[in-house]
Design an enzyme around this catalytic site. Structure first.
Site, PDB file in Angstrom:
ATOM      1  N   GLU A 181       0.819  -1.203   0.000  1.00 51.22           N
ATOM      2  CA  GLU A 181       0.000   0.000   0.000  1.00 51.22           C
ATOM      3  C   GLU A 181       0.856   1.258   0.000  1.00 51.22           C
ATOM      4  O   GLU A 181       0.574   2.223  -0.722  1.00 51.22           O
ATOM      5  CB  GLU A 181      -0.912   0.028   1.239  1.00 51.22           C
ATOM      6  CG  GLU A 181      -1.798  -1.193   1.387  1.00 51.22           C
ATOM      7  CD  GLU A 181      -1.198  -2.261   2.294  1.00 51.22           C
ATOM      8  OE1 GLU A 181      -1.921  -2.755   3.165  1.00 51.22           O
ATOM      9  OE2 GLU A 181       0.001  -2.569   2.119  1.00 51.22           O
ATOM     10  N   GLU A 200      12.070 -33.110   1.894  1.00 50.27           N
ATOM     11  CA  GLU A 200      12.729 -33.909   0.852  1.00 50.27           C
ATOM     12  C   GLU A 200      13.431 -35.089   1.513  1.00 50.27           C
ATOM     13  O   GLU A 200      14.596 -35.375   1.249  1.00 50.27           O
ATOM     14  CB  GLU A 200      13.733 -33.055   0.070  1.00 50.27           C
ATOM     15  CG  GLU A 200      13.086 -32.020  -0.824  1.00 50.27           C
ATOM     16  CD  GLU A 200      14.025 -31.529  -1.911  1.00 50.27           C
ATOM     17  OE1 GLU A 200      14.521 -32.371  -2.688  1.00 50.27           O
ATOM     18  OE2 GLU A 200      14.273 -30.319  -1.974  1.00 50.27           O
TER      19      GLU A 200
END
Length: 369
Positions: A59, A295
């Site tokens: 913003e 992983e």
């Protein structure tokens, strides 16, 4: 207001969402936010997005670009403006000071420090606030942030590559490479979208992985090893802290001698009450991780699933047959006694990656706050 296609603000919100996505992989612990400013006549006069934590919010950047042309205009933003002091001042006050007449929001901020407070401040200042424009898309974009805020843990993705017969390695342990170069490139991109990549000690010993995005992310994700015994090789690519940071998490019972070896290597250690994926993720959330990638080998994968630490599964399936009874499979014992006990997963569209296929399963997302 909902997300009807007839909504005049929807095209501008789509642009704000595109801007927000530019910050992917860089904003944690903050959300992805994009904003556009329209002048009183509805013309675009400013754009902005949150590029990284500590930088100006979307913003503020859009309003700065618009300058005085923002007065009497409309701010379209993907997330409720913050109303508290963090690394940067409250955005709600900047919006009010800019003389904005209307704010169009995709979604409220689930962070308890905001949670409607920004909207209340804007309305108290006489600003019209419209909510719920493209809300589903905004929630999907910030799913990881919302998950961390509502659960206290990062969103977890479990990834593996396997052959068509469900093997992740040959009987002798050889696993490089099951998947092709296109799939490996996709994995590097996935790591770049995550704040940490987690493996177990067995993966370090067997594969000596690097676990980086190969430069696709300015600051590589944190590489995390969860190990009960700390039986880890003295020589491993993970110990090179110039490449990427590494954290080794272990329980109180880990041998002092192996702790000392890691200290000598300059590797950060984290002592947990138990070698639990859930406890590890709670710690990583405190470090600002919104999304993590598992992983790991089958035992740790099963533990992560059992403890609710996986919200998405990504399986790369190669057109190969590895065979062998003792060959490794992606997930260890989950303890199910019947098919009726299986956890529900939603299958996403299958994506080709060169000769391989990517098959993703998704758990139900967290409900809105």
């Amino acid at each position: 207001m909902g997300s009807s296609t007839a909504c005049p603000w929807r095209p501008w919100m789509q642009r704000a969402l595109q801007l927000a996505a530019l910050g992917t992989g860089h904003t944690s612990p903050n959300p992805l936010v994009g904003a556009v400013v329209l002048d009183a006549g509805g013309r675009l006069v400013g754009e902005g997005y949150h590029a990284r934590a500590g930088n100006p919010h979307a913003e503020v950047g859009a309003l700065a670009q618009a300058g005085e042309r923002a007065r009497g205009g409309t701010l379209v933003v993907t997330l409720e403006p913050c109303c508290h002091h963090g690394r940067t001042p409250p955005c709600s006050q900047a919006v009010i000071a800019a003389g904005i007449a209307r704010v169009v929001l995709a979604m409220a901020d689930p962070n308890p420090r905001v949670a409607g407070g920004g909207i209340a401040e804007l309305r108290a200042a006489g600003i019209e606030v419209i909510t719920g424009v493209a809300e589903a898309e905004a929630r999907a974009l910030n799913r990881a942030f919302c998950h961390r805020i509502t659960t206290g843990r990062p969103l977890g993705i479990l990834k593996w590559a396997m052959s068509l017969d469900g093997r992740t390695a040959l009987s002798n342990g050889a696993s490089q490479w099951i998947s092709g170069p296109e799939a490996r490139t996709w994995v590097h991109d996935l790591r770049a979208r995550c704040d940490a990549v987690i493996v177990g000690g067995g993966t370090v010993r067997a594969d000596d992985p690097l676990l980086t995005s190969r430069g696709r992310r300015e600051r590589e994700p944190l590489r995390v090893v969860l190990s009960r015994s700390l039986e880890l090789p003295r020589q491993a690519r993970l110990w090179d802290q110039q490449v990427a940071p590494t954290l080794v998490a272990h329980s109180f019972g880990a041998p002092c001698r192996r702790r000392f070896q890691l200290d000598q290597l300059g590797v950060e250690r984290l002592v947990l009450p138990a070698c639990s994926p859930r406890l590890l993720l709670e710690e990583l959330a405190q470090r600002g991780c919104n999304q993590v990638l598992w992983e790991c080998g089958p035992e740790l994968a099963a533990a992560a699933l059992a403890e609710g630490c996986v919200q998405q599964v990504a399986a790369v399936i190669a057109p190969k047959l590895l065979g062998g009874q003792p060959a490794r499979t992606p997930v260890g014992e989950l303890g199910y006694g019947s098919m009726a006990e299986l956890a529900p997963w939603h299958s996403l569209p299958v994506t080709p990656l060169g000769p391989d296929l990517l098959w993703r399963l998704d758990a139900a997302p967290c409900p809105p706050p």
